[in-house]
Design a protein around this motif. Structure first.
Motif, PDB file in Angstrom:
ATOM      1  N   PHE A  58      22.041  30.821  39.411  1.00 31.04           N
ATOM      2  CA  PHE A  58      22.475  31.823  40.388  1.00 31.04           C
ATOM      3  C   PHE A  58      23.864  31.465  40.876  1.00 31.04           C
ATOM      4  CE2 PHE A  58      17.818  32.361  40.725  1.00 31.04           C
ATOM      5  CZ  PHE A  58      17.779  33.694  40.371  1.00 31.04           C
ATOM      6  N   PRO A  59      24.790  32.436  40.995  1.00 33.68           N
ATOM      7  CA  PRO A  59      24.527  33.829  40.680  1.00 33.68           C
ATOM      8  C   PRO A  59      24.327  34.041  39.180  1.00 33.68           C
ATOM      9  CG  PRO A  59      26.874  33.495  41.072  1.00 33.68           C
ATOM     10  CD  PRO A  59      26.190  32.208  41.404  1.00 33.68           C
ATOM     11  N   ASP A  60      23.429  35.005  38.824  1.00 34.67           N
ATOM     12  CA  ASP A  60      23.313  35.455  37.445  1.00 34.67           C
ATOM     13  C   ASP A  60      24.346  36.567  37.290  1.00 34.67           C
ATOM     14  OD1 ASP A  60      22.810  36.837  35.130  1.00 34.67           O
ATOM     15  OD2 ASP A  60      20.633  36.814  35.347  1.00 34.67           O
ATOM     16  N   ARG A  61      25.445  36.207  36.638  1.00 31.82           N
ATOM     17  CA  ARG A  61      26.597  37.132  36.600  1.00 31.82           C
ATOM     18  C   ARG A  61      26.424  38.262  35.593  1.00 31.82           C
ATOM     19  NH1 ARG A  61      31.952  33.703  38.309  1.00 31.82           N
ATOM     20  NH2 ARG A  61      30.896  31.855  39.137  1.00 31.82           N
ATOM     21  N   THR A  62      25.280  38.301  34.876  1.00 33.28           N
ATOM     22  CA  THR A  62      25.137  39.307  33.811  1.00 33.28           C
ATOM     23  C   THR A  62      24.616  40.647  34.323  1.00 33.28           C
ATOM     24  OG1 THR A  62      22.865  38.654  33.275  1.00 33.28           O
ATOM     25  CG2 THR A  62      24.642  37.480  32.121  1.00 33.28           C
ATOM     26  N   THR A  63      23.983  40.671  35.508  1.00 32.57           N
ATOM     27  CA  THR A  63      23.396  41.930  35.996  1.00 32.57           C
ATOM     28  C   THR A  63      24.491  42.779  36.680  1.00 32.57           C
ATOM     29  OG1 THR A  63      22.889  41.123  38.213  1.00 32.57           O
ATOM     30  CG2 THR A  63      21.250  40.660  36.494  1.00 32.57           C
ATOM     31  N   GLY A  71      25.323  41.059  39.739  1.00 29.42           N
ATOM     32  CA  GLY A  71      26.006  39.811  39.370  1.00 29.42           C
ATOM     33  C   GLY A  71      27.466  40.046  39.002  1.00 29.42           C
ATOM     34  N   LYS A  72      27.740  41.206  38.408  1.00 31.39           N
ATOM     35  CA  LYS A  72      29.140  41.503  38.027  1.00 31.39           C
ATOM     36  C   LYS A  72      29.998  41.724  39.271  1.00 31.39           C
ATOM     37  CE  LYS A  72      28.073  42.981  33.407  1.00 31.39           C
ATOM     38  NZ  LYS A  72      27.320  44.005  32.715  1.00 31.39           N
ATOM     39  N   LEU A  73      29.416  42.344  40.304  1.00 32.03           N
ATOM     40  CA  LEU A  73      30.159  42.521  41.569  1.00 32.03           C
ATOM     41  C   LEU A  73      30.472  41.151  42.178  1.00 32.03           C
ATOM     42  CD1 LEU A  73      28.077  45.380  43.294  1.00 32.03           C
ATOM     43  CD2 LEU A  73      30.368  45.568  42.304  1.00 32.03           C
ATOM     44  N   ILE A  74      29.473  40.260  42.140  1.00 32.94           N
ATOM     45  CA  ILE A  74      29.650  38.913  42.690  1.00 32.94           C
ATOM     46  C   ILE A  74      30.711  38.154  41.888  1.00 32.94           C
ATOM     47  CG2 ILE A  74      28.514  36.672  43.012  1.00 32.94           C
ATOM     48  CD1 ILE A  74      25.877  38.225  43.496  1.00 32.94           C
ATOM     49  N   SER A  75      30.632  38.260  40.576  1.00 28.96           N
ATOM     50  CA  SER A  75      31.570  37.518  39.725  1.00 28.96           C
ATOM     51  C   SER A  75      33.009  37.948  39.986  1.00 28.96           C
ATOM     52  CB  SER A  75      31.184  37.738  38.258  1.00 28.96           C
ATOM     53  OG  SER A  75      31.967  36.926  37.447  1.00 28.96           O
ATOM     54  N   LEU A 134      34.075  36.359  43.180  1.00 32.26           N
ATOM     55  CA  LEU A 134      34.356  34.919  43.047  1.00 32.26           C
ATOM     56  C   LEU A 134      35.667  34.667  42.298  1.00 32.26           C
ATOM     57  CD1 LEU A 134      30.746  33.573  42.233  1.00 32.26           C
ATOM     58  CD2 LEU A 134      32.072  33.147  44.323  1.00 32.26           C
ATOM     59  N   GLU A 135      35.968  35.559  41.362  1.00 36.92           N
ATOM     60  CA  GLU A 135      37.225  35.403  40.594  1.00 36.92           C
ATOM     61  C   GLU A 135      38.430  35.952  41.349  1.00 36.92           C
ATOM     62  OE1 GLU A 135      36.552  37.337  36.819  1.00 36.92           O
ATOM     63  OE2 GLU A 135      34.801  36.088  36.401  1.00 36.92           O
ATOM     64  N   ASN A 136      38.216  36.349  42.604  1.00 39.06           N
ATOM     65  CA  ASN A 136      39.295  36.922  43.428  1.00 39.06           C
ATOM     66  C   ASN A 136      39.872  38.209  42.853  1.00 39.06           C
ATOM     67  OD1 ASN A 136      39.573  35.036  45.683  1.00 39.06           O
ATOM     68  ND2 ASN A 136      40.115  33.548  44.081  1.00 39.06           N
ATOM     69  N   LYS A 137      39.057  38.919  42.048  1.00 45.00           N
ATOM     70  CA  LYS A 137      39.529  40.202  41.504  1.00 45.00           C
ATOM     71  C   LYS A 137      39.180  41.336  42.442  1.00 45.00           C
ATOM     72  CE  LYS A 137      39.345  38.850  36.656  1.00 45.00           C
ATOM     73  NZ  LYS A 137      38.426  38.768  35.515  1.00 45.00           N
ATOM     74  N   ARG A 179      36.403  13.804  38.751  1.00 47.06           N
ATOM     75  CA  ARG A 179      35.839  14.576  37.629  1.00 47.06           C
ATOM     76  C   ARG A 179      36.698  15.788  37.287  1.00 47.06           C
ATOM     77  NH1 ARG A 179      29.316  14.080  38.867  1.00 47.06           N
ATOM     78  NH2 ARG A 179      29.325  11.800  38.746  1.00 47.06           N
ATOM     79  N   GLY A 180      37.909  15.839  37.840  1.00 43.68           N
ATOM     80  CA  GLY A 180      38.815  16.932  37.475  1.00 43.68           C
ATOM     81  C   GLY A 180      39.241  17.743  38.674  1.00 43.68           C
ATOM     82  N   GLU A 181      40.198  18.601  38.423  1.00 43.34           N
ATOM     83  CA  GLU A 181      40.769  19.459  39.477  1.00 43.34           C
ATOM     84  C   GLU A 181      39.771  20.558  39.836  1.00 43.34           C
ATOM     85  OE1 GLU A 181      44.034  19.113  40.682  1.00 43.34           O
ATOM     86  OE2 GLU A 181      43.896  17.219  39.573  1.00 43.34           O
ATOM     87  N   PHE A 182      39.949  21.145  41.035  1.00 43.30           N
ATOM     88  CA  PHE A 182      39.185  22.349  41.363  1.00 43.30           C
ATOM     89  C   PHE A 182      39.607  23.478  40.428  1.00 43.30           C
ATOM     90  CE2 PHE A 182      38.662  20.454  45.670  1.00 43.30           C
ATOM     91  CZ  PHE A 182      37.283  20.525  45.713  1.00 43.30           C
ATOM     92  N   GLY A 183      38.694  24.408  40.202  1.00 42.38           N
ATOM     93  CA  GLY A 183      39.046  25.606  39.444  1.00 42.38           C
ATOM     94  C   GLY A 183      39.808  26.584  40.342  1.00 42.38           C
ATOM     95  N   THR A 184      39.885  27.816  39.916  1.00 42.18           N
ATOM     96  CA  THR A 184      40.692  28.788  40.654  1.00 42.18           C
ATOM     97  C   THR A 184      39.816  29.807  41.385  1.00 42.18           C
ATOM     98  OG1 THR A 184      40.794  30.108  38.674  1.00 42.18           O
ATOM     99  CG2 THR A 184      42.655  28.629  39.061  1.00 42.18           C
ATOM    100  N   GLU A 185      38.464  29.610  41.362  1.00 40.86           N
ATOM    101  CA  GLU A 185      37.608  30.597  42.013  1.00 40.86           C
ATOM    102  C   GLU A 185      37.616  30.428  43.536  1.00 40.86           C
ATOM    103  OE1 GLU A 185      33.688  31.097  40.278  1.00 40.86           O
ATOM    104  OE2 GLU A 185      34.634  32.399  38.809  1.00 40.86           O
ATOM    105  N   ARG A 186      37.201  31.490  44.195  1.00 42.72           N
ATOM    106  CA  ARG A 186      37.008  31.489  45.645  1.00 42.72           C
ATOM    107  C   ARG A 186      36.094  30.303  46.018  1.00 42.72           C
ATOM    108  NH1 ARG A 186      37.517  36.368  48.955  1.00 42.72           N
ATOM    109  NH2 ARG A 186      37.768  37.615  47.078  1.00 42.72           N
ATOM    110  N   TYR A 187      36.284  29.692  47.130  1.00 46.17           N
ATOM    111  CA  TYR A 187      35.492  28.558  47.661  1.00 46.17           C
ATOM    112  C   TYR A 187      35.896  27.205  47.066  1.00 46.17           C
ATOM    113  CZ  TYR A 187      32.142  32.303  48.973  1.00 46.17           C
ATOM    114  OH  TYR A 187      31.542  33.431  49.458  1.00 46.17           O
ATOM    115  N   GLU A 188      36.746  27.194  46.010  1.00 46.97           N
ATOM    116  CA  GLU A 188      37.048  25.922  45.348  1.00 46.97           C
ATOM    117  C   GLU A 188      38.243  25.223  46.001  1.00 46.97           C
ATOM    118  OE1 GLU A 188      34.910  26.695  41.070  1.00 46.97           O
ATOM    119  OE2 GLU A 188      37.062  27.007  41.131  1.00 46.97           O
ATOM    120  N   THR A 189      38.056  24.845  47.292  1.00 50.33           N
ATOM    121  CA  THR A 189      39.078  24.055  47.994  1.00 50.33           C
ATOM    122  C   THR A 189      38.352  22.912  48.704  1.00 50.33           C
ATOM    123  OG1 THR A 189      38.855  25.264  50.083  1.00 50.33           O
ATOM    124  CG2 THR A 189      40.448  26.143  48.485  1.00 50.33           C
ATOM    125  N   SER A 190      39.073  21.802  48.929  1.00 50.09           N
ATOM    126  CA  SER A 190      38.364  20.636  49.469  1.00 50.09           C
ATOM    127  C   SER A 190      37.873  20.882  50.896  1.00 50.09           C
ATOM    128  CB  SER A 190      39.214  19.379  49.368  1.00 50.09           C
ATOM    129  OG  SER A 190      40.346  19.520  50.166  1.00 50.09           O
TER     130      SER A 190
END
Ligand code: ADP
Ligand code: 2DT
Length: 213
Positions: free
Chosen positions: A43-48, A51-55, A58-61, A144-155
């Motif tokens: 979850f989220p299941d981004r395929t429904t 889920g597409k609205l959520i995705s 999250l991608e800031n689109k 383990r690497g940098e944060f990605g670019t999605e919403r919420y991915e800040t320290s």
């Protein structure tokens, strides 16, 4: 004839890069190796449609109002409940990458959201037999690497989320088990596998309970 034993509902939670996805995959493989049916959900299941609205959010689109997106995350779990119950009743164990606890931890990390309000839409969901919290310090996660670019991915936000998870774990109505996620992938897996197989033994003769009810 004896009734078919049900599968267990096992959830993995934790902050970004704690190893949830890695461990979910390995756990499904281990269950299958010992002859127990297992199925991976996330979850989220981004395929429904929801889920597409959520995705997209999250991608800031796209932008969504904070209460609205919280309810969409919950609706995305409810829409999967018939499938989850069917699989559990058939004897398949469900291994789930994030569940309602992420829902509460992330939204309540935003200003002006109480834990109580955040839990309400998820009351009555199938209750996990075991919630494994992969605990990892922000410093170890950073290695383990940098944060990605999605919403919420800040320290800053992730630290508030971590605080909310710790608050949720104080509740003893849920079977939380904390796992030290700083160990090697195999060590973490061995711990998780042991806890999960014993949760299955405890769960298989009991009905599926309801979360937070
Ligand atoms: P999450 O799903 O919690 O965000 P992932 O399973 O995607 O975490 O893992 C994040 C990154 O950390 C990946 O590159 C993964 O290979 C690595 N990783 C996962 N577990 C460990 C571990 N125990 N030790 C070191 N690196 C790990
Ligand atoms: P990943 O797909 O990388 O796990 O990121 N989230 C998740 C919420 O805000 N509410 C929820 O109910 C759930 C399940 C956590 C998904 C992001 O969405 C957040 C990170």
């Amino acid at each position: 004839m004896a009734a078919c034993k049900r599968g267990a509902l096992i959830v993995l939670e934790g902050v970004d890069r704690a190893g949830k996805t890695t461990q979910c995959t390995k756990l499904v493989e281990s269950f299958r190796e010992v002859g127990r049916a297992a199925h991976l959900l996330r979850f989220p299941d981004r395929t429904t449609t929801i889920g597409k609205l959520i995705s997209s959010y999250l991608e800031n689109k796209s932008d969504l109002e904070d209460h609205t997106v919280h309810l969409l995350f919950s609706a995305n779990r409810w829409e999967l409940v018939p499938l989850m119950k069917k699989k559990l009743e058939e004897g398949t164990t469900l291994i789930i990458d994030r569940y309602a606890f992420s829902g509460v931890a992330f939204t309540s990390a935003k200003p002006d959201f109480s834990i109580e309000w955040c839990k309400a839409p998820d009351v009555g969901l199938p209750k996990p037999d075991l919630v494994l919290y992969l605990r990892l310090s922000p410093a170890a996660a950073a290695q383990r690497g940098e944060f990605g670019t999605e919403r919420y991915e800040t320290s800053g936000f992730q630290q508030r989320v971590e605080g909310r998870f710790e608050q949720l774990m104080d509740e003893n109505s849920v079977n939380w088990q904390v796992v030290d996620a700083s160990q090697s992938i195999d060590e973490v897996h061995d711990n998780i596998k042991r806890l999960s197989l014993s949760a299955l033994t405890a769960a298989e003769d009991r009905p599926i309970a309801e979360l937070w009810r």
